[in-house]
Design an enzyme around this catalytic site. Structure first.
Site, PDB file in Angstrom:
ATOM      1  N   GLU A  74      41.062 -14.167  39.250  1.00 60.92           N
ATOM      2  CA  GLU A  74      40.191 -13.252  40.285  1.00 60.92           C
ATOM      3  C   GLU A  74      39.176 -13.868  40.893  1.00 60.92           C
ATOM      4  OE1 GLU A  74      39.146  -9.658  38.118  1.00 60.92           O
ATOM      5  OE2 GLU A  74      40.945  -9.617  37.154  1.00 60.92           O
ATOM      6  N   CYS A  92      32.976 -16.552  44.662  1.00 66.05           N
ATOM      7  CA  CYS A  92      32.956 -16.889  43.448  1.00 66.05           C
ATOM      8  C   CYS A  92      34.230 -16.950  42.973  1.00 66.05           C
ATOM      9  CB  CYS A  92      32.150 -15.402  42.700  1.00 66.05           C
ATOM     10  SG  CYS A  92      32.272 -15.586  40.963  1.00 66.05           S
ATOM     11  N   CYS A 103      31.449 -13.186  25.407  1.00 65.44           N
ATOM     12  CA  CYS A 103      30.066 -12.561  25.763  1.00 65.44           C
ATOM     13  C   CYS A 103      30.240 -11.035  25.484  1.00 65.44           C
ATOM     14  CB  CYS A 103      29.446 -13.090  27.001  1.00 65.44           C
ATOM     15  SG  CYS A 103      29.282 -14.895  26.958  1.00 65.44           S
ATOM     16  N   CYS A 106      30.432  -8.996  28.885  1.00 67.24           N
ATOM     17  CA  CYS A 106      31.377  -9.306  29.852  1.00 67.24           C
ATOM     18  C   CYS A 106      32.483  -8.925  29.740  1.00 67.24           C
ATOM     19  CB  CYS A 106      31.111 -10.933  29.883  1.00 67.24           C
ATOM     20  SG  CYS A 106      32.231 -11.765  31.003  1.00 67.24           S
ATOM     21  N   CYS A 338      29.110  -9.155  38.991  1.00 68.03           N
ATOM     22  CA  CYS A 338      28.903 -10.241  37.972  1.00 68.03           C
ATOM     23  C   CYS A 338      29.349  -9.764  36.679  1.00 68.03           C
ATOM     24  CB  CYS A 338      27.390 -10.568  38.190  1.00 68.03           C
ATOM     25  SG  CYS A 338      27.196 -12.028  36.915  1.00 68.03           S
TER      26      CYS A 338
HETATM   27  S1  SF4 Z   1      33.127 -15.411  31.659  1.00 64.55           S
HETATM   28 FE1  SF4 Z   1      31.974 -13.732  30.461  1.00 64.55          FE
HETATM   29  S2  SF4 Z   1      32.503 -14.297  28.348  1.00 64.55           S
HETATM   30 FE2  SF4 Z   1      32.927 -16.213  29.564  1.00 64.55          FE
HETATM   31  S3  SF4 Z   1      31.253 -17.361  29.343  1.00 64.55           S
HETATM   32 FE3  SF4 Z   1      31.105 -16.044  31.312  1.00 64.55          FE
HETATM   33  S4  SF4 Z   1      29.853 -14.402  30.744  1.00 64.55           S
HETATM   34 FE4  SF4 Z   1      30.624 -15.289  28.810  1.00 64.55          FE
END
Ligand code: SF4
Length: 363
Positions: A74, A92, A103, A106, A338
């Site tokens: 993606e 990106c 995380c 996310c 993001c």
């Molecule tokens: S993609 Fe998401 S889970 Fe992976 S390091 Fe970045 S913020 Fe953390």
């Protein structure tokens, strides 16, 4: 023998072509035409011609590329407005399909890691952005037809770049190759969750001529270990003191950027005393602070913050003497903003193990 301009720098490509009986002059010309005009010679390795899916949200474009095995990368093309209604665009890119870092804020982190991308799968994202996506904005014209002029590249898509560092570094060499895509190295930024070994390896890498101004962004997101460990499992293995030392040691140049990213999450890290604590942590590190309003992932336990809270946090950081910017959210409804990349369909699959030690525990 097919040669792959998506995996090789121009000098590597010319050497390989010469070894297989082609003239160096012709090989270099073909390499340039591939990266600058999207023209693929028959003797080159195949390249995805178009995305398998393209989504548009206002002027943000998200596109998916198939990388086999029912997996997709993606990527997001983000407009950066300038005076006179003109736009430059930032791409990106993803470095992995999914991510092992977990995380909690996310979308990608909820997928787990499917696999790391190869060099060609990373570079292909730029090639398709330039020559393969359908340009959906009728009021903008592009001399070479479809696709977008890409001015900047950020490794802020799916994945933790430091967990796929060899491929990421080779992709940067190709992005910045003046016979190839010719992206200025100061326009390339690697964003990491805070893998200190990777930060130090990137610091070594950018000692090389032509790569000295590659930027680094640290996804910090918390003012202290207690909060950071609850939303970023990596912090239990590499706490903020270690991260801070890596940031201090990272080579900084007058024109290069070190940036601390801070996703502002309501009720988690958005208080004014958090801003004070954060600025105390950053004091003495020459870096900018980028405050990003949280973009709710699917099934998010938190809403997006309101504007007043974000503005108050930014103002407080500035009052602390910290150079601070607020990032405007783009692409939220296309799940292109993001922290929102990631395919719900593949979440049920098994994780693969990491080459580097994973965080001590993960959600
Ligand atoms: S993609 Fe998401 S889970 Fe992976 S390091 Fe970045 S913020 Fe953390």
């Amino acid at each position: 023998m097919t040669l792959d301009p998506l995996s090789l720098t121009s000098s590597e490509f010319v050497a390989a072509a010469f070894a297989s009986g082609r003239s160096k002059f012709d090989a270099l010309a073909a390499y340039r035409r591939f990266h600058r005009a999207g023209e693929r010679a028959q003797w080159m390795a195949p390249c995805a011609a178009a995305p398998v899916q393209q989504l548009v949200d206002d002027r943000t474009v998200k596109f998916l590329l198939s990388v086999g095995g029912d997996l997709e990368t993606e990527s997001v093309i983000i407009p950066m407005p300038h005076r006179g209604g003109r736009f430059s665009r930032t791409l990106c890119v993803s470095s992995q399909v999914g991510c092992a870092m977990g995380c909690t804020f996310c979308e990608t982190g909820q997928m787990g890691l499917m696999r790391s991308l190869t060099v060609r799968e990373i570079v292909q994202q730029l090639h398709v952005a330039r020559f393969g996506v359908t340009h959906p904005f009728a009021d903008e014209t592009r001399a070479s037809g479809g696709g977008f002029d890409i001015a900047n590249i950020v490794f802020m898509g799916m994945g933790e770049p430091m967990d796929n560092l060899d491929a990421v570094l080779q992709a940067i060499r190709i992005f910045c190759d003046m016979n190839g895509p010719a992206i200025g190295c100061s326009r390339v930024t690697v964003s990491t969750v805070g893998r200190t070994a990777g930060i130090r390896a990137l610091g070594e890498f950018i000692q090389q001529d032509g790569l000295r101004r590659v930027g680094l962004a640290i996804s910090l997101n918390a003012p202290n270990d207690e909060i950071r460990s609850t939303i970023m499992p990596i912090n239990r293995a590499e706490p903020m003191a270690l991260l801070r030392q890596a940031m201090v040691d990272f080579p900084k140049r007058p024109t290069s950027a070190l940036c601390a990213e801070y996703v502002l999450i309501p009720g988690v890290n958005d208080r004014l005393d958090h801003a004070d604590e954060l600025c105390a942590f950053l004091k003495g590190i020459r870096c900018s602070l980028n405050v990003i309003p949280y973009n709710p992932r699917r099934n998010s336990p938190w809403p997006a913050p309101d504007d007043a809270t974000v503005d108050a946090f930014v103002d407080r950081a500035i009052a602390n003497g910290q150079f601070t910017k607020r990032r405007r959210t783009k692409g939220r409804t296309a799940m292109a903003a993001c922290g929102q990349l990631g395919n719900e369909r593949v979440r049920q699959r098994k994780f693969v193990s990491l080459a580097i030690d994973p965080p001590a525990t993960r959600e």
